[in-house]
Scaffold this active site. Structure first.
Site, PDB file in Angstrom:
ATOM      1  N   PRO A 204       0.819  -1.224   0.000  1.00 35.73           N
ATOM      2  CA  PRO A 204       0.000   0.000   0.000  1.00 35.73           C
ATOM      3  C   PRO A 204       0.845   1.262   0.000  1.00 35.73           C
ATOM      4  CG  PRO A 204      -0.276  -1.250   2.057  1.00 35.73           C
ATOM      5  CD  PRO A 204       0.591  -2.068   1.170  1.00 35.73           C
TER       6      PRO A 204
ATOM      7  N   GLU B   6       2.687  -7.267   8.546  1.00 39.32           N
ATOM      8  CA  GLU B   6       2.868  -5.817   8.660  1.00 39.32           C
ATOM      9  C   GLU B   6       3.801  -5.257   7.585  1.00 39.32           C
ATOM     10  OE1 GLU B   6       1.103  -3.915  10.930  1.00 39.32           O
ATOM     11  OE2 GLU B   6       0.127  -5.858  11.116  1.00 39.32           O
TER      12      GLU B   6
ATOM     13  N   ARG C  95      -3.605  -7.882 -20.709  1.00 36.25           N
ATOM     14  CA  ARG C  95      -4.476  -7.358 -21.778  1.00 36.25           C
ATOM     15  C   ARG C  95      -3.683  -6.608 -22.842  1.00 36.25           C
ATOM     16  NH1 ARG C  95      -9.732  -6.674 -21.116  1.00 36.25           N
ATOM     17  NH2 ARG C  95      -9.760  -4.652 -22.137  1.00 36.25           N
TER      18      ARG C  95
ATOM     19  N   ASP D  80      -9.949   1.169 -24.682  1.00 34.81           N
ATOM     20  CA  ASP D  80     -10.266   1.055 -23.253  1.00 34.81           C
ATOM     21  C   ASP D  80     -10.204   2.420 -22.580  1.00 34.81           C
ATOM     22  OD1 ASP D  80     -10.583  -1.646 -23.298  1.00 34.81           O
ATOM     23  OD2 ASP D  80      -8.720  -2.135 -22.247  1.00 34.81           O
TER      24      ASP D  80
HETATM   25  N1  ADE Z   1      -1.007  -5.077   0.073  1.00 41.12           N
HETATM   26  C1  ADE Z   1      -1.895  -4.668   0.996  1.00 41.12           C
HETATM   27  N2  ADE Z   1      -2.644  -3.655   0.539  1.00 41.12           N
HETATM   28  C2  ADE Z   1      -2.213  -3.392  -0.738  1.00 41.12           C
HETATM   29  C3  ADE Z   1      -2.566  -2.455  -1.718  1.00 41.12           C
HETATM   30  N3  ADE Z   1      -3.532  -1.556  -1.530  1.00 41.12           N
HETATM   31  N4  ADE Z   1      -1.904  -2.480  -2.889  1.00 41.12           N
HETATM   32  C4  ADE Z   1      -0.916  -3.358  -3.095  1.00 41.12           C
HETATM   33  N5  ADE Z   1      -0.521  -4.273  -2.208  1.00 41.12           N
HETATM   34  C5  ADE Z   1      -1.161  -4.295  -1.020  1.00 41.12           C
END
Ligand code: ADE
Length: 233
Positions: free
Chosen positions: A89, A116, A154, A169
């Protein structure tokens, strides 16, 4: 194009790989997806791949050794040069231009995290392209890796037939409009009817109607796309 996926949950990929367009691409030899279990590079009797964070705190951290050694071995495994992607994330946000960039090479190695996150030295040593699929936290990188594979494949030549071409697209370069509304049979469902123009056989009028629909929809839902700026997801 070759994809190597490193994960603690290889089974999560089996359903996805056996379906639809991706299965067809694999069967035709256009795409090769190999899923590797990170536990195969674990250390010690307990097949440990994660440990408690130094300094304390909740959760477990993916250990540097298994991840680095797995990536090194898998990259060595084939002379095809690989681009390394870490799903997290904290990465840069996946958007169609990023997908286009990732599809430019012959091979992607995708590392899925759990717990984590990774020991920082994974990033320091391997310097991966850190990618996030959006501003929300998943239980791990597996679903994110499937999203990357799905979007990238794709764009692999010949994966899509002419009818499915990705050129138009939404979000692809040169097209920043949402798709227009589509209809198929029946013509009337509970009193909701298909717009007359689509039944007219007048190709010019249909194209104009669709273009106007696309613009109106984009203006209404994603005005940021018309301004050419990067907008919300
Ligand atoms: N792992 C946990 N959340 C994620 C996300 N939003 N994007 C990529 N990998 C992740």
């Amino acid at each position: 194009m070759r994809f190597d996926v490193l994960t603690l949950f290889p089974e999560m990929f089996s359903g996805y790989l056996g379906q639809s367009l991706l299965k067809r691409a694999i069967d035709r030899g256009l795409v090769d997806v190999r899923v590797h279990n990170l536990r195969d590079w674990s250390q010690g009797r307990h097949q440990q791949v994660d440990d408690r964070p130094f300094g304390g705190g909740p959760g477990m951290v993916m250990m540097v050794g298994p991840v680095v050694e797995a990536v090194e071995q898998i990259c060595r495994d084939d002379v095809t040069p690989a681009r390394l992607v870490l799903l997290t994330p904290q990465g840069r946000r996946l958007r169609q231009p990023v997908v286009e960039e990732l599809s430019g090479g012959p091979r992607l190695v995708l590392v899925c995290g759990r717990y984590e996150g990774f020991d920082q030295r994974v990033v320091d040593l391997l310097q991966p392209d850190e990618i996030s699929i959006g501003d929300y936290v998943l239980n791990g990188g597996e679903v994110a890796a499937m999203v990357v594979i799905d979007a990238v494949m794709r764009l692999v030549p010949h994966v899509l037939g002419h009818a499915e071409s990705s050129v138009d697209d939404s979000f692809s370069s040169g097209n920043r409009l949402l798709e227009c509304a589509q209809y198929t049979r029946p013509r009337d469902y509970r009193g909701l009817t298909v717009p007359e123009v689509l039944l007219s056989g007048d190709h010019e009028a249909i194209a104009q109607w669709r273009a106007a629909q696309s613009r109106a929809r984009t203006r209404q839902r994603r005005a940021d796309l018309l301004e050419g700026e990067v907008g919300p997801t």
